[in-house]
Design a protein around this motif. Structure first.
Motif, PDB file in Angstrom:
ATOM      1  N   ALA A  19       0.836  -1.209   0.000  1.00 53.93           N
ATOM      2  CA  ALA A  19       0.000   0.000   0.000  1.00 53.93           C
ATOM      3  C   ALA A  19       0.869   1.257   0.000  1.00 53.93           C
ATOM      4  CB  ALA A  19      -0.915  -0.009   1.225  1.00 53.93           C
ATOM      5  N   ALA A  20       1.939   1.232   0.798  1.00 51.28           N
ATOM      6  CA  ALA A  20       2.839   2.384   0.879  1.00 51.28           C
ATOM      7  C   ALA A  20       3.468   2.658  -0.483  1.00 51.28           C
ATOM      8  CB  ALA A  20       3.919   2.117   1.930  1.00 51.28           C
ATOM      9  N   GLU A  21       3.851   1.587  -1.162  1.00 53.61           N
ATOM     10  CA  GLU A  21       4.475   1.711  -2.484  1.00 53.61           C
ATOM     11  C   GLU A  21       3.462   2.303  -3.484  1.00 53.61           C
ATOM     12  OE1 GLU A  21       7.649   1.403  -2.660  1.00 53.61           O
ATOM     13  OE2 GLU A  21       7.395   2.032  -4.757  1.00 53.61           O
ATOM     14  N   ILE A  22       2.233   1.834  -3.417  1.00 48.31           N
ATOM     15  CA  ILE A  22       1.180   2.357  -4.314  1.00 48.31           C
ATOM     16  C   ILE A  22       0.996   3.860  -4.069  1.00 48.31           C
ATOM     17  CG2 ILE A  22      -1.309   2.300  -4.830  1.00 48.31           C
ATOM     18  CD1 ILE A  22      -1.228  -0.732  -4.233  1.00 48.31           C
ATOM     19  N   LEU A  23       0.958   4.255  -2.794  1.00 50.66           N
ATOM     20  CA  LEU A  23       0.801   5.682  -2.470  1.00 50.66           C
ATOM     21  C   LEU A  23       1.980   6.487  -3.036  1.00 50.66           C
ATOM     22  CD1 LEU A  23      -0.473   5.589   1.238  1.00 50.66           C
ATOM     23  CD2 LEU A  23      -1.779   6.268  -0.798  1.00 50.66           C
ATOM     24  N   ARG A  24       3.184   5.981  -2.840  1.00 49.48           N
ATOM     25  CA  ARG A  24       4.381   6.709  -3.311  1.00 49.48           C
ATOM     26  C   ARG A  24       4.382   6.860  -4.827  1.00 49.48           C
ATOM     27  NH1 ARG A  24       8.390   7.442   0.360  1.00 49.48           N
ATOM     28  NH2 ARG A  24       9.918   7.567  -1.310  1.00 49.48           N
ATOM     29  N   ILE A  65      -8.560  16.299   4.333  1.00 56.93           N
ATOM     30  CA  ILE A  65      -7.719  16.212   5.528  1.00 56.93           C
ATOM     31  C   ILE A  65      -6.399  15.521   5.163  1.00 56.93           C
ATOM     32  CG2 ILE A  65      -7.500  15.179   7.825  1.00 56.93           C
ATOM     33  CD1 ILE A  65     -10.495  15.484   8.173  1.00 56.93           C
ATOM     34  N   VAL A  66      -5.289  16.097   5.638  1.00 60.66           N
ATOM     35  CA  VAL A  66      -3.980  15.494   5.417  1.00 60.66           C
ATOM     36  C   VAL A  66      -3.558  14.750   6.692  1.00 60.66           C
ATOM     37  CG1 VAL A  66      -1.541  15.979   4.980  1.00 60.66           C
ATOM     38  CG2 VAL A  66      -3.321  17.221   3.710  1.00 60.66           C
ATOM     39  N   HIS A  67      -3.138  13.492   6.501  1.00 59.58           N
ATOM     40  CA  HIS A  67      -2.741  12.644   7.627  1.00 59.58           C
ATOM     41  C   HIS A  67      -1.220  12.567   7.703  1.00 59.58           C
ATOM     42  CE1 HIS A  67      -6.878  11.680   6.775  1.00 59.58           C
ATOM     43  NE2 HIS A  67      -6.993  11.006   7.900  1.00 59.58           N
ATOM     44  N   VAL A  68      -0.692  12.785   8.909  1.00 57.81           N
ATOM     45  CA  VAL A  68       0.755  12.756   9.099  1.00 57.81           C
ATOM     46  C   VAL A  68       1.107  11.916  10.333  1.00 57.81           C
ATOM     47  CG1 VAL A  68       1.188  14.967   7.955  1.00 57.81           C
ATOM     48  CG2 VAL A  68       0.695  14.918  10.418  1.00 57.81           C
ATOM     49  N   ARG A  69       2.440  11.711  10.538  1.00 59.47           N
ATOM     50  CA  ARG A  69       2.880  10.819  11.612  1.00 59.47           C
ATOM     51  C   ARG A  69       2.886  11.487  12.970  1.00 59.47           C
ATOM     52  NH1 ARG A  69       8.302   8.267   9.177  1.00 59.47           N
ATOM     53  NH2 ARG A  69       8.172   7.022  11.060  1.00 59.47           N
ATOM     54  N   VAL A 119      -4.772  24.254   5.840  1.00 61.71           N
ATOM     55  CA  VAL A 119      -4.822  22.801   5.632  1.00 61.71           C
ATOM     56  C   VAL A 119      -5.421  22.171   6.885  1.00 61.71           C
ATOM     57  CG1 VAL A 119      -3.475  20.687   5.370  1.00 61.71           C
ATOM     58  CG2 VAL A 119      -2.788  22.737   4.148  1.00 61.71           C
ATOM     59  N   ALA A 120      -6.303  21.205   6.689  1.00 62.65           N
ATOM     60  CA  ALA A 120      -6.817  20.412   7.807  1.00 62.65           C
ATOM     61  C   ALA A 120      -5.883  19.227   7.977  1.00 62.65           C
ATOM     62  CB  ALA A 120      -8.231  19.938   7.497  1.00 62.65           C
ATOM     63  N   ILE A 121      -5.368  19.045   9.193  1.00 60.22           N
ATOM     64  CA  ILE A 121      -4.321  18.040   9.379  1.00 60.22           C
ATOM     65  C   ILE A 121      -4.607  17.219  10.635  1.00 60.22           C
ATOM     66  CG2 ILE A 121      -2.723  19.517  10.725  1.00 60.22           C
ATOM     67  CD1 ILE A 121      -0.564  18.529   8.608  1.00 60.22           C
ATOM     68  N   ARG A 122      -4.294  15.905  10.555  1.00 57.79           N
ATOM     69  CA  ARG A 122      -4.458  15.093  11.761  1.00 57.79           C
ATOM     70  C   ARG A 122      -3.495  13.920  11.791  1.00 57.79           C
ATOM     71  NH1 ARG A 122      -7.801  10.706  13.347  1.00 57.79           N
ATOM     72  NH2 ARG A 122      -8.740   9.490  11.663  1.00 57.79           N
ATOM     73  N   VAL A 123      -3.303  13.389  13.017  1.00 61.24           N
ATOM     74  CA  VAL A 123      -2.436  12.238  13.252  1.00 61.24           C
ATOM     75  C   VAL A 123      -3.324  11.095  13.728  1.00 61.24           C
ATOM     76  CG1 VAL A 123      -0.500  11.339  14.598  1.00 61.24           C
ATOM     77  CG2 VAL A 123      -0.516  13.745  13.913  1.00 61.24           C
ATOM     78  N   LEU A 132       1.191   2.550   7.877  1.00 62.80           N
ATOM     79  CA  LEU A 132       1.150   2.970   6.470  1.00 62.80           C
ATOM     80  C   LEU A 132       1.840   4.326   6.294  1.00 62.80           C
ATOM     81  CD1 LEU A 132       0.103   2.471   3.600  1.00 62.80           C
ATOM     82  CD2 LEU A 132      -2.053   3.566   4.274  1.00 62.80           C
ATOM     83  N   LEU A 133       1.557   5.267   7.196  1.00 64.18           N
ATOM     84  CA  LEU A 133       2.183   6.600   7.107  1.00 64.18           C
ATOM     85  C   LEU A 133       3.695   6.499   7.290  1.00 64.18           C
ATOM     86  CD1 LEU A 133      -0.436   8.701   9.112  1.00 64.18           C
ATOM     87  CD2 LEU A 133       0.079   8.900   6.663  1.00 64.18           C
ATOM     88  N   ALA A 134       4.116   5.596   8.186  1.00 61.79           N
ATOM     89  CA  ALA A 134       5.548   5.433   8.416  1.00 61.79           C
ATOM     90  C   ALA A 134       6.217   4.819   7.187  1.00 61.79           C
ATOM     91  CB  ALA A 134       5.776   4.556   9.641  1.00 61.79           C
ATOM     92  N   ALA A 135       5.586   3.799   6.620  1.00 61.89           N
ATOM     93  CA  ALA A 135       6.192   3.105   5.473  1.00 61.89           C
ATOM     94  C   ALA A 135       6.204   4.007   4.235  1.00 61.89           C
ATOM     95  CB  ALA A 135       5.429   1.818   5.181  1.00 61.89           C
ATOM     96  N   ALA A 136       5.135   4.773   4.036  1.00 60.75           N
ATOM     97  CA  ALA A 136       5.053   5.619   2.840  1.00 60.75           C
ATOM     98  C   ALA A 136       5.956   6.842   2.991  1.00 60.75           C
ATOM     99  CB  ALA A 136       3.607   6.046   2.599  1.00 60.75           C
TER     100      ALA A 136
END
Ligand code: TXA
Ligand code: MG
Length: 322
Positions: A19-24, A65-69, A119-123, A132-136
């Motif tokens: 999934a991470a690879e697909i996102l990248r 919404i943007v998702h971060v680590r 930007v709307a942002i959440r963890v 997934l966020l860590a791998a991508a």
């Protein structure tokens, strides 16, 4: 309609890496969060973000919404004010979204902001989302994984139902724990403004942010808050204390009126946390069964009830043309 989608996979380590690879590479991946499933794309890639709008049928004026680590990664994208930082420290990872100004050198696609300068942002707190966020290793734009205007998805099967093969991969992590979306908070003149009620209640936020403000009148600051949203095909009748024979009933509590064609009880014990977790799945369930009207029993407005009632009002509102 439970067609097993070919793009549906149990979220084990190998599938998360895939999934991470697909996102990248700019693809679309649905994944579980603690609130609802999200449909994600690389938030720095215009084409990938445009793909989310296309797949959802989402109007381009509705930002994502943007998702971060964590706070550290978020700080490279948006400017925190002191109150925002306090809220992030108290509630991240978790179901709180903060609307903050884009940094001057913000590398996020402008499409995620839909013309706003914020930007709307959440963890997210869900382990699969975090892995997934860590791998991508990129910020991931992810609105709820439902077709625009429809009921949000709390299982991978809901996502498959709404999108079929439009997504590159759907990571199945089981039903989501909280069942309702994150609370969206913005800031005006140093005060917290409630853009969307959600899993974290007004009362919980109030302990840190004081009394939450209402967004300025006539100013669509959270364009996703359109009147008709979260809508099943069936019509909804709210605050029902009795049922007509051809109606289906979405009940709450132990004291359930008799005679409905079909009943789902959000929480026989009258527990709002349980009711929130069941809301979207039960709406989808009743909607799939028949075409009639869904009568919904009154839900108290305290705590999580505010967010549940917000979703129910939108689900019951007159539909906007698609
Ligand atoms: O729990 C959640 O928040 C889920 C999971 C997947 O994280 N996501 C979600 O996203 O509910 P979405 O796109 O369905 O809802 C985002 C909400 C919308 O009401 C949108 O208008 C608002 O956040 N929003 C996004 N960016 C905004 C911004 N820059 N300013 C104000 N509101 C914003
Ligand atoms: Mg949504």
């Amino acid at each position: 309609m439970d067609l097993l989608a070919e793009n549906l996979a149990r979220a084990d380590a190998a599938q998360i890496a895939r999934a991470a690879e697909i996102l990248r590479r700019g693809g679309l991946v649905a994944f579980p969060t603690e609130t609802v499933y999200g449909v994600g794309a690389d938030a720095t890639n215009d084409k990938a973000v445009a793909g989310i709008f296309a797949a959802k049928g989402r109007p381009h004026f509705n930002p994502l919404i943007v998702h971060v680590r964590g706070v550290e990664q978020a700080s490279t994208l948006v400017d925190f004010n002191p109150l925002a930082l306090q809220l992030a420290e108290a509630f991240w990872p978790g179901p709180l979204t903060l609307v903050l100004p884009r940094k001057g050198d913000c590398r996020l696609s402008l499409l995620v902001s839909a013309g706003l300068d914020t930007v709307a942002i959440r963890v997210p707190a869900h382990p699969i989302a975090q892995q997934l966020l860590a791998a991508a290793d990129i910020p991931v734009a992810a609105p709820s994984a439902n077709r625009s205007g429809h009921v949000s998805a709390t299982t991978a099967a809901h996502v498959a139902h709404d999108f079929g093969s439009r997504l590159d991969l759907i990571l199945d992590g089981g039903p989501t724990a909280r069942g309702l979306e994150s609370t969206v908070i913005g800031f005006e003149y140093g005060k917290a403004v409630l853009h969307r009620p959600g899993v974290i209640s007004r009362q919980e936020l109030g302990r840190i942010a004081g009394e939450l403000q209402t967004p300025a009148q006539g100013h669509i600051s959270s364009p996703g808050q359109l009147t008709s949203h979260y809508a099943p095909r069936a019509a909804l009748r709210l605050k029902a204390t009795s049922v007509e024979p051809d109606e289906m009933l979405l009940a709450f509590g132990a004291d359930v009126p008799q005679g409905a064609a079909m009943v789902r009880n959000l929480s026989p014990a009258g527990d709002l946390v349980e009711a929130a977790a069941n809301l979207f799945a039960m709406l989808r369930d009743l909607d799939a069964a028949r075409g009639g009207c869904i009568a919904v029993m009154p839900i108290p407005d305290r705590g999580l009830g505010e967010a549940i009632n917000d979703r129910l009002r939108r689900a019951a509102a007159p539909r906007e043309p698609a």
